[in-house]
Write a protein that holds these residues in place. Sequence first.
Motif, PDB file in Angstrom:
ATOM      1  N   VAL A   1      -4.688  34.361 -29.593  1.00  0.00           N
ATOM      2  CA  VAL A   1      -4.309  33.349 -30.595  1.00  0.00           C
ATOM      3  C   VAL A   1      -4.475  31.813 -30.129  1.00  0.00           C
ATOM      4  O   VAL A   1      -4.710  31.050 -30.993  1.00  0.00           O
ATOM      5  N   ILE A   2      -4.451  31.646 -28.907  1.00  0.00           N
ATOM      6  CA  ILE A   2      -4.797  30.324 -28.157  1.00  0.00           C
ATOM      7  C   ILE A   2      -6.039  29.869 -28.435  1.00  0.00           C
ATOM      8  O   ILE A   2      -6.299  28.756 -29.001  1.00  0.00           O
ATOM      9  N   ASN A   3      -6.787  30.756 -28.325  1.00  0.00           N
ATOM     10  CA  ASN A   3      -8.476  30.517 -28.784  1.00  0.00           C
ATOM     11  C   ASN A   3      -8.532  30.331 -30.006  1.00  0.00           C
ATOM     12  O   ASN A   3      -9.352  29.267 -30.383  1.00  0.00           O
ATOM     13  N   THR A   4      -7.917  30.836 -30.920  1.00  0.00           N
ATOM     14  CA  THR A   4      -7.867  30.625 -32.322  1.00  0.00           C
ATOM     15  C   THR A   4      -7.439  29.320 -32.710  1.00  0.00           C
ATOM     16  O   THR A   4      -7.956  28.323 -33.348  1.00  0.00           O
ATOM     17  N   TRP A   5      -6.446  28.711 -32.006  1.00  0.00           N
ATOM     18  CA  TRP A   5      -5.764  27.643 -32.082  1.00  0.00           C
ATOM     19  C   TRP A   5      -6.923  26.444 -31.960  1.00  0.00           C
ATOM     20  O   TRP A   5      -6.931  25.365 -32.673  1.00  0.00           O
ATOM     21  N   ASP A   6      -7.686  26.694 -30.479  1.00  0.00           N
ATOM     22  CA  ASP A   6      -8.528  25.696 -30.145  1.00  0.00           C
ATOM     23  C   ASP A   6      -9.770  25.704 -31.391  1.00  0.00           C
ATOM     24  O   ASP A   6     -10.231  24.491 -31.447  1.00  0.00           O
ATOM     25  N   ALA A   7     -10.146  26.618 -32.060  1.00  0.00           N
ATOM     26  CA  ALA A   7     -11.133  26.569 -32.931  1.00  0.00           C
ATOM     27  C   ALA A   7     -10.487  25.633 -34.420  1.00  0.00           C
ATOM     28  O   ALA A   7     -10.933  24.837 -34.977  1.00  0.00           O
ATOM     29  N   VAL A   8      -9.298  25.944 -34.517  1.00  0.00           N
ATOM     30  CA  VAL A   8      -8.734  25.247 -35.759  1.00  0.00           C
ATOM     31  C   VAL A   8      -8.548  23.934 -35.407  1.00  0.00           C
ATOM     32  O   VAL A   8      -8.799  22.810 -36.065  1.00  0.00           O
ATOM     33  N   HIS A   9      -8.199  23.736 -34.329  1.00  0.00           N
ATOM     34  CA  HIS A   9      -7.816  22.265 -33.695  1.00  0.00           C
ATOM     35  C   HIS A   9      -9.475  21.451 -33.867  1.00  0.00           C
ATOM     36  O   HIS A   9      -9.238  20.278 -34.253  1.00  0.00           O
ATOM     37  N   ALA A  10     -10.042  22.093 -33.194  1.00  0.00           N
ATOM     38  CA  ALA A  10     -11.494  21.384 -33.312  1.00  0.00           C
ATOM     39  C   ALA A  10     -12.135  21.303 -34.838  1.00  0.00           C
ATOM     40  O   ALA A  10     -12.791  20.093 -35.097  1.00  0.00           O
ATOM     41  N   GLN A  11     -11.680  21.835 -35.823  1.00  0.00           N
ATOM     42  CA  GLN A  11     -12.058  21.977 -37.054  1.00  0.00           C
ATOM     43  C   GLN A  11     -11.522  20.889 -37.724  1.00  0.00           C
ATOM     44  O   GLN A  11     -12.121  20.226 -38.795  1.00  0.00           O
ATOM     45  N   THR A  12     -10.552  19.912 -37.202  1.00  0.00           N
ATOM     46  CA  THR A  12      -9.986  18.819 -37.840  1.00  0.00           C
ATOM     47  C   THR A  12     -10.895  17.699 -37.808  1.00  0.00           C
ATOM     48  O   THR A  12     -10.667  16.490 -38.326  1.00  0.00           O
ATOM     49  N   THR A  13     -12.113  17.676 -37.029  1.00  0.00           N
ATOM     50  CA  THR A  13     -12.849  16.543 -36.962  1.00  0.00           C
ATOM     51  C   THR A  13     -14.028  16.606 -37.794  1.00  0.00           C
ATOM     52  O   THR A  13     -15.000  15.948 -37.647  1.00  0.00           O
ATOM     53  N   GLY A  14     -14.204  17.655 -38.568  1.00  0.00           N
ATOM     54  CA  GLY A  14     -15.498  18.005 -39.545  1.00  0.00           C
ATOM     55  C   GLY A  14     -15.905  19.430 -39.089  1.00  0.00           C
ATOM     56  O   GLY A  14     -15.416  20.282 -38.698  1.00  0.00           O
ATOM     57  N   LEU A  15     -17.464  19.382 -39.410  1.00  0.00           N
ATOM     58  CA  LEU A  15     -18.010  20.762 -39.002  1.00  0.00           C
ATOM     59  C   LEU A  15     -19.451  20.239 -38.300  1.00  0.00           C
ATOM     60  O   LEU A  15     -20.247  19.489 -38.766  1.00  0.00           O
ATOM     61  N   GLY A  16     -19.468  21.024 -37.151  1.00  0.00           N
ATOM     62  CA  GLY A  16     -20.757  20.909 -36.432  1.00  0.00           C
ATOM     63  C   GLY A  16     -21.190  21.988 -36.062  1.00  0.00           C
ATOM     64  O   GLY A  16     -20.246  23.345 -36.283  1.00  0.00           O
ATOM     65  N   LEU A  17     -22.234  22.490 -35.466  1.00  0.00           N
ATOM     66  CA  LEU A  17     -22.768  23.467 -34.991  1.00  0.00           C
ATOM     67  C   LEU A  17     -21.704  24.096 -33.679  1.00  0.00           C
ATOM     68  O   LEU A  17     -21.546  25.265 -33.592  1.00  0.00           O
ATOM     69  N   GLY A  18     -21.022  23.133 -33.016  1.00  0.00           N
ATOM     70  CA  GLY A  18     -20.152  23.644 -32.033  1.00  0.00           C
ATOM     71  C   GLY A  18     -18.719  24.478 -32.711  1.00  0.00           C
ATOM     72  O   GLY A  18     -18.361  25.365 -31.973  1.00  0.00           O
ATOM     73  N   ASN A  19     -18.670  24.041 -33.860  1.00  0.00           N
ATOM     74  CA  ASN A  19     -17.223  24.641 -34.709  1.00  0.00           C
ATOM     75  C   ASN A  19     -17.834  25.956 -34.939  1.00  0.00           C
ATOM     76  O   ASN A  19     -17.158  27.083 -34.773  1.00  0.00           O
ATOM     77  N   LEU A  20     -19.027  26.109 -35.368  1.00  0.00           N
ATOM     78  CA  LEU A  20     -19.401  27.534 -36.002  1.00  0.00           C
ATOM     79  C   LEU A  20     -19.619  28.510 -34.485  1.00  0.00           C
ATOM     80  O   LEU A  20     -19.092  29.771 -34.688  1.00  0.00           O
ATOM     81  N   ILE A  21     -19.959  27.869 -33.385  1.00  0.00           N
ATOM     82  CA  ILE A  21     -20.082  28.724 -32.171  1.00  0.00           C
ATOM     83  C   ILE A  21     -18.528  29.046 -31.724  1.00  0.00           C
ATOM     84  O   ILE A  21     -18.263  30.042 -31.456  1.00  0.00           O
ATOM     85  N   LEU A  22     -17.669  27.866 -31.972  1.00  0.00           N
ATOM     86  CA  LEU A  22     -16.192  28.340 -31.414  1.00  0.00           C
ATOM     87  C   LEU A  22     -15.751  29.643 -32.368  1.00  0.00           C
ATOM     88  O   LEU A  22     -15.036  30.436 -31.937  1.00  0.00           O
ATOM     89  N   TRP A  23     -15.866  29.479 -33.502  1.00  0.00           N
ATOM     90  CA  TRP A  23     -15.655  30.540 -34.714  1.00  0.00           C
ATOM     91  C   TRP A  23     -16.036  31.717 -34.166  1.00  0.00           C
ATOM     92  O   TRP A  23     -15.627  32.940 -34.535  1.00  0.00           O
ATOM     93  N   ALA A  24     -17.465  31.736 -34.054  1.00  0.00           N
ATOM     94  CA  ALA A  24     -18.053  32.948 -33.852  1.00  0.00           C
ATOM     95  C   ALA A  24     -17.478  33.669 -32.489  1.00  0.00           C
ATOM     96  O   ALA A  24     -17.259  34.877 -32.745  1.00  0.00           O
ATOM     97  N   ASN A  25     -17.291  32.954 -31.548  1.00  0.00           N
ATOM     98  CA  ASN A  25     -16.619  33.757 -30.371  1.00  0.00           C
ATOM     99  C   ASN A  25     -15.353  34.062 -30.829  1.00  0.00           C
ATOM    100  O   ASN A  25     -15.026  34.971 -30.396  1.00  0.00           O
TER     101      ASN A  25
END
Length: 263
Positions: A161-185
Motif C-alpha cells: 500500500v505504501i509503495n502504491t502511495w509512492d506511485a500515486v504521489h509521483a503521478q501528481t508531477t506529470g508523466l515520465g518514464l519514471g512513473n511507468l517504471i514505478l507503476w510497473a513495479n
Amino acid sequence: MTTATRPGGGGRARAAITARTLRTDRWWLAPLVTFVGLGAWVTYATVRVFMHQWFFVEEYLYLTPFYSPCLTDICGPAAEFGTPLPSFPLIPEAAFTLPFLLLFRLTCYYYRKAYYRAFWLSPPACAVPDGHKTYSGETRFPLIFQNAHRWAFYAAVVISVINTWDAVHAQTTGLGLGNLILWANVLMLWAYTVSCHSCRHIIGGRMKHFSRHPVRYRLWTFVSMLNARHMQLAWITLGTLALTDFYIMGLAAEWFTDLRFVN
Ligand code: FES
C-alpha cells in the motif's frame, strides 16, 4: 535390495549405491543460476540500502522502494511519514519496513526451496543427496520460525500500500518514464504479494463449501491463477525492484534525465 541408513535416522533408507547420484542431466544448473541471481541481488540491495544517497528525485517525487517510507532525518522532502530516526550508517532509511520485507521474502515458500537448494544444498536437486549429514526439516530452531510467513504476509500488504502511495504521489508531477517504471513495479509487487500461498489460504481456506461463498470462490480462483506463477513473480519482482531503484539512483545522481511525456 541392500539399503543404507538414511542420515538423520527416520524415513525410508536410501538404496546402497556408490554413485552420488544417477542423474546424468545438468541438475546443478538451476541451483547455480539461483545462487548467482539471488547472491547478486542481495549484494546490490545491501549496498543500496546502506548508501544513504540518490534515493529521491525531488522534481518528480520519485522515491526508490528501497528507501520507502523514508524515516531518517536525511530524508528531507522524501519524508512523508515524519523522521523519527536519526541518520546513522547502520540504520536504513526504511528501517521500519525492510525487516518485514526481508522476513516476507526469506520465509516465502518459493524462496525457501530456492535457497535451501542453492545455498544449503539441502538437497541441491531431486534425486541428489543432501549436502548435510543430518536433516531436521523445519521442525526445530531456527527454521521453525519459517511459520511466521503468514504474519509477514500482512506486513507485506501494508508495505505494498505504501509503495502504491509512492506511485500515486509521483503521478501528481506529470508523466515520465519514471512513473511507468514505478507503476510497473507496484503492479508486479501486488501480483507477487497476492499470489502468496498464505493469501490463497486466507481467501479460500477453512471452508467446507465453495458453493456457499461465491465471492470468495472467484477471488480464490484468481489468486490460484497467480499462485501458479509465484516463482516467476518472485523473480520478476526482484528485477522490477532493482530496475526501479537503479533508474531513480541514476536520475538522482544526474547520470541521465527522465524521459517526460507530460509535464
Ligand atoms: Fe511466497 Fe508467500 S509463499 S510470498
